[in-house]
Design an enzyme around this catalytic site. Structure first.
Site, short mmCIF file in Angstrom:
data_model
loop_
_atom_site.label_atom_id
_atom_site.label_comp_id
_atom_site.label_asym_id
_atom_site.label_seq_id
_atom_site.Cartn_x
_atom_site.Cartn_y
_atom_site.Cartn_z
N GLU A 1 -88.57 -5.38 21.07
CA GLU A 1 -87.62 -5.36 22.19
C GLU A 1 -88.40 -5.21 23.49
O GLU A 1 -89.46 -4.57 23.52
CB GLU A 1 -86.66 -4.17 22.03
CG GLU A 1 -85.78 -4.32 20.79
CD GLU A 1 -84.80 -3.15 20.58
OE1 GLU A 1 -84.76 -2.23 21.42
OE2 GLU A 1 -84.08 -3.19 19.57
N HIS B 1 -79.61 -3.49 22.64
CA HIS B 1 -79.76 -2.11 22.12
C HIS B 1 -78.90 -1.12 22.93
O HIS B 1 -79.40 -0.12 23.45
CB HIS B 1 -81.23 -1.68 22.15
CG HIS B 1 -81.53 -0.58 21.16
ND1 HIS B 1 -82.73 -0.44 20.53
CD2 HIS B 1 -80.77 0.45 20.71
CE1 HIS B 1 -82.70 0.60 19.73
NE2 HIS B 1 -81.51 1.17 19.82
N1 NAD Z 1 -77.87 0.75 18.44
C1 NAD Z 1 -78.03 1.92 19.00
O1 NAD Z 1 -78.02 2.05 20.20
C2 NAD Z 1 -78.15 3.12 18.11
C3 NAD Z 1 -77.67 4.34 18.56
C4 NAD Z 1 -77.74 5.42 17.71
C5 NAD Z 1 -78.33 5.30 16.46
N2 NAD Z 1 -78.85 4.12 16.07
C6 NAD Z 1 -79.47 3.98 14.74
O2 NAD Z 1 -78.43 4.03 13.77
C7 NAD Z 1 -78.98 4.45 12.53
C8 NAD Z 1 -78.06 5.46 11.86
O3 NAD Z 1 -77.95 6.65 12.66
P1 NAD Z 1 -77.28 7.96 12.03
O4 NAD Z 1 -77.22 8.99 13.08
O5 NAD Z 1 -76.06 7.62 11.29
O6 NAD Z 1 -78.43 8.37 10.99
P2 NAD Z 1 -78.30 9.30 9.73
O7 NAD Z 1 -79.68 9.76 9.42
O8 NAD Z 1 -77.21 10.31 9.93
O9 NAD Z 1 -77.81 8.29 8.58
C9 NAD Z 1 -78.63 7.36 7.97
C10 NAD Z 1 -78.13 7.21 6.54
O10 NAD Z 1 -78.76 6.09 5.95
C11 NAD Z 1 -79.08 6.43 4.61
N3 NAD Z 1 -80.13 5.51 4.17
C12 NAD Z 1 -81.43 5.49 4.55
N4 NAD Z 1 -82.06 4.45 3.97
C13 NAD Z 1 -81.13 3.81 3.22
C14 NAD Z 1 -81.17 2.65 2.41
N5 NAD Z 1 -82.30 1.94 2.26
N6 NAD Z 1 -80.05 2.28 1.78
C15 NAD Z 1 -78.89 2.99 1.93
N7 NAD Z 1 -78.79 4.09 2.69
C16 NAD Z 1 -79.90 4.49 3.34
C17 NAD Z 1 -79.49 7.88 4.68
O11 NAD Z 1 -79.44 8.53 3.43
C18 NAD Z 1 -78.46 8.42 5.67
O12 NAD Z 1 -77.29 8.86 5.02
C19 NAD Z 1 -80.38 4.97 12.84
O13 NAD Z 1 -81.33 4.00 12.45
C20 NAD Z 1 -80.40 5.11 14.35
O14 NAD Z 1 -81.69 4.94 14.87
C21 NAD Z 1 -78.75 3.01 16.86
#
Ligand code: NAD
Length: 398
Positions: free
Chosen positions: A257, A280
């Site tokens: 990015e 993003h």
């Molecule tokens: N687009 C954006 O602006 C933005 C904003 C916030 C968060 N995010 C991203 O969103 C994602 C989720 O955030 P969150 O707060 O829910 O995180 P979180 O840690 O609460 O949840 C992630 C979940 O994914 C599961 N997981 C991990 N690897 C896996 C796989 N291979 N298969 C199935 N499940 C799997 C974990 O067990 C966990 O329950 C993160 O990657 C975060 O960086 C993006």
């Protein structure tokens, strides 16, 4: 104390830190390793978002008291190096959860109704009034991969719209509402018409979703990735979009990015119908930014004032009163037997009486916070620093 806040962190963070007489400087963009090391000389508290890489070298060549990641993910930070340096890292795991969920819902509806294409046509003067290919989301199936903070909240909001939710997570998660758990990604992909990725950015998730997974999706499915760019093979997605196997995609995160707003952006997904590309911004709302600014700055401020490490992502968690009676010793050490006894022996040898003491451990680290009712003799502090197990020693008060 001095704080440096990079990457356009919300001014709410400045306000909270300045309230505690912390001198704050800010910069709009991220910095590379050399720039950062230079800028961090004399800085105690650092605030970053997702673009700044905090490498082992950054921790080795600076003396940071604490780091705030004003975002959710922390895999841009070498957490082992932060722990070795005795530097707590704080993030905002929940502040923008709702914002991501609302964008995902908006995009699912927009793709199901071809809103972006219809909007573009009308701006170009074409009256494309047709119901063909447009669907309600009520009654349709949604598959959520990663049922964490965001995935589970998306599940609740999608059900409220009448969607049937299936989810797959590597950890056994409690199913909310009527959501149904799948035992494998393959099972989930065979059941749903819309797939939304919400896994974390652990290294093993790089390339999680490629040609094989897209081919397992049902024909004419919709696809969303609002988690991490490295998780998806964009070339494989492009091919399936062009062939029509995937009917629409919403992508908010990319393998690489641009560093700053306004920088050029190129993606193989550009120019394809019913593909929504966003820079993003899943978590980027005014509400989330204010909350993140307040939450993380609050953690930095509390740590600087009291030594509290609650919700630090790398150090043992200690919650302790705001009131420092006379002086407080924050002792981060290697978690081996006998450290507490040795620490207290040093205090006893210097006639320093303990008012209160809290110990917490996490993996290889132990953290003990000790309140004392008398001044701290300099030779005593030197002896504590010299204990072989000491990682970092900080004092508050005199
Ligand atoms: N687009 C954006 O602006 C933005 C904003 C916030 C968060 N995010 C991203 O969103 C994602 C989720 O955030 P969150 O707060 O829910 O995180 P979180 O840690 O609460 O949840 C992630 C979940 O994914 C599961 N997981 C991990 N690897 C896996 C796989 N291979 N298969 C199935 N499940 C799997 C974990 O067990 C966990 O329950 C993160 O990657 C975060 O960086 C993006």
């Amino acid at each position: 104390m001095r704080a440096l806040l990079l990457e356009n962190i919300h001014p709410e963070a400045n306000r909270l830190l300045e309230e505690r007489s912390i001198e704050v400087s800010t910069a709009r963009g991220a910095m590379d390793e050399d720039e950062l090391i230079e800028a961090l000389q004399g800085v105690d508290l650092l605030g970053i978002r997702s673009k700044t890489q905090l490498t082992a070298r950054v921790f080795a060549e600076t003396r940071l008291t604490a780091v705030g990641a004003f975002c959710i993910g922390t895999n841009q930070i070498d957490l082992d190096a932060a722990s070795r340096a005795g530097t707590p890292v704080f993030n905002a795991p929940f502040s923008n959860t709702r914002s991501v969920v609302e964008l995902a819902i908006a995009e699912i509806i927009a793709m199901a109704r071809h809103l972006t294409d219809k909007n573009a046509s009308l701006h170009a003067g074409v009256w494309d009034k047709s119901a063909k290919g447009s669907h309600e989301v009520r009654g349709r199936t949604l598959g959520i991969v990663g049922y964490g903070n965001i995935g589970s909240q998306l599940s609740v909001v999608a059900e409220a719209l009448g969607m049937q939710v299936y989810f797959y997570d590597v950890v056994d998660k409690l199913a909310l509402g009527n959501a149904r758990r799948c035992d494998s990604l393959e099972e989930l992909l065979s059941k749903v018409e819309t797939v939304s990725l919400h896994v974390d950015g652990r290294p093993g998730n790089a390339g999680l979703f490629g040609a094989e997974q897209f081919d397992q999706m049902r024909p004419r499915s919709l696809f969303l990735n609002l988690c991490r760019g490295i998780v998806v093979d964009h070339e494989a997605l492009r091919e399936r979009l062009l062939s029509g196997h995937i009917a629409g995609a919403a992508v908010d995160v990319f393998p690489t990015e641009p560093k700053s707003a306004g920088d050029p952006f190129v993606s193989s997904l550009q120019g394809i119908p019913n593909v929504i590309l966003t820079p993003h911004v899943g978590g980027s709302t005014e509400e989330a930014q204010i909350d993140i600014g307040r939450f993380v700055a609050g953690k930095l401020r509390d740590y600087a004032a009291t030594g509290a490490t609650v919700m630090s992502v790398n150090l043992p968690s200690v919650q302790i009163d705001d009131q420092v009676p006379h002086a407080r010793i924050l002792h981060l050490h290697r978690n081996v037997p006998g450290v507490l006894a040795r620490l207290n022996t040093v205090l006893g040898n210097h006639q320093v009486n303990i008012d209160r003491q809290v110990l917490s451990t996490r993996g290889e680290l132990g953290y003990v916070v000790t309140d004392v009712a008398s001044p701290l003799p300099a030779p005593m502090i030197e002896e504590l620093v010299a204990l072989p197990e000491t990682v970092r020693l900080t004092t508050i008060g005199c």
